[in-house]
Design a protein around this motif. Structure first.
Motif: not given
Length: 297
Positions: A1-11, A20-30
């Motif tokens: 409800m504040t950020n966008k969170v992605y799972q990124i994985n690659w061989p 595998k890592v988690l990428v967090r993109v900060y939400g607007e106005g936080v």
């Protein structure tokens, strides 16, 4: 409800299992709600204490974190007695952390700052709808009535909804994540906020609608607080449990103001598909309906 969170994985090149890592993109106005640099410092401190994922990298609008191999809890999980007892113990451990910086209660300062921001963002008509002009007196009243010598101050999460709690199904280890609102506060407030979050199901078709019919009953609240105190290794007396249960119930009023102000500010700055304004209305309605019972006339 504040950020966008992605799972990124690659061989990997050597044939090992996928990275595998988690990428967090900060939400607007936080940045209106908290200082991002302070939050990063807290995040790094949590990592050194073994409390959460490791910080792997930062970029302008987000960061890369270690991916935790555990599942995020669901709304029904909070009602499971075993899981609830694990959360209570983890919360006690979290509250006992020694985090660098001032150890003063931050709750009242934050509520006043958010109230001032809300008044700037909204018209006089909107402010009247949410009774913003009366809230300074309400914050002052709560601070005066709830601040007492016996209350314990600890490092609180301040946003302990089910989506910020993860559990390893094999080890049953619980991890608390997302420390954006973490600060020193009365532990009763953190417990109260957790109880209030039990009325929410953010994965439902109407995620903004709160159902206070499922708010934990007296037995559930007593059991949670008992497990919380018991996890320190000493058997709490009934009087100790009752005191913290009662204090936590009164601090639900502060939680409703916290959630209400968060909602109306988010409604102005956040573009995520969530009815923040209706959420805020429900939190304020709970404040005004519960205040006579918990605080007297």
């Amino acid at each position: 409800m504040t950020n966008k969170v992605y799972q990124i994985n690659w061989p990997t090149k050597n044939g090992d299992p996928h990275r595998k890592v988690l990428v967090r993109v900060y939400g607007e106005g936080v940045e209106l709600f908290f200082n991002r640099d302070d939050e990063i410092k807290t995040f790094e401190c949590m990592s050194t204490h073994g409390q959460g994922p490791k910080l792997l990298g930062r970029f302008q609008d987000g960061r890369v974190e270690e991916f935790i191999h555990a599942r995020t809890l669901s709304a029904p999980d909070l009602r499971d007695q075993e899981i609830s007892s694990l959360i209570a113990a983890k919360m006690r451990e979290f509250h006992s952390l020694e985090i660098p910086g001032p150890k003063d209660v931050f709750l009242w300062q934050r509520l006043r700052a958010w109230l001032g921001l809300a008044k700037k963002l909204y018209s006089a008509e909107d402010a009247k709808e949410f009774q913003l002009d009366t809230l300074e007196d309400e914050i002052r009243l709560l601070e005066q009535e709830l601040s007492c010598d016996h209350q314990e101050i600890g490092f609180c999460h301040n946003d302990l909804q089910y989506g910020n709690i993860m559990m390893d199904e094999e080890t049953r280890a619980v991890t608390l994540i997302d420390y954006e609102y973490a600060s020193y506060n009365p532990v009763a407030f953190d417990i109260a906020n957790h109880f209030c979050e039990m009325a929410a199901n953010y994965n439902a078709e109407t995620p903004h609608v709160l159902d206070y019919s499922v708010y934990p009953d007296p037995g559930e609240r007593w059991r949670f607080v008992y497990n919380y105190l018991m996890s320190s290794g000493n058997e709490p007396s009934d009087a100790e449990v009752e005191q913290l249960v009662n204090d936590s119930e009164k601090y639900t009023l502060a939680s409703h103001l916290f959630g209400g102000l968060w909602g109306i500010i988010s409604g102005h700055v956040n573009k995520i598909d969530f009815d923040y304004m209706e959420y805020a209305r429900q939190r304020f309605e709970q404040y005004w309906s519960r205040k006579p019972l918990l605080m007297g006339s």
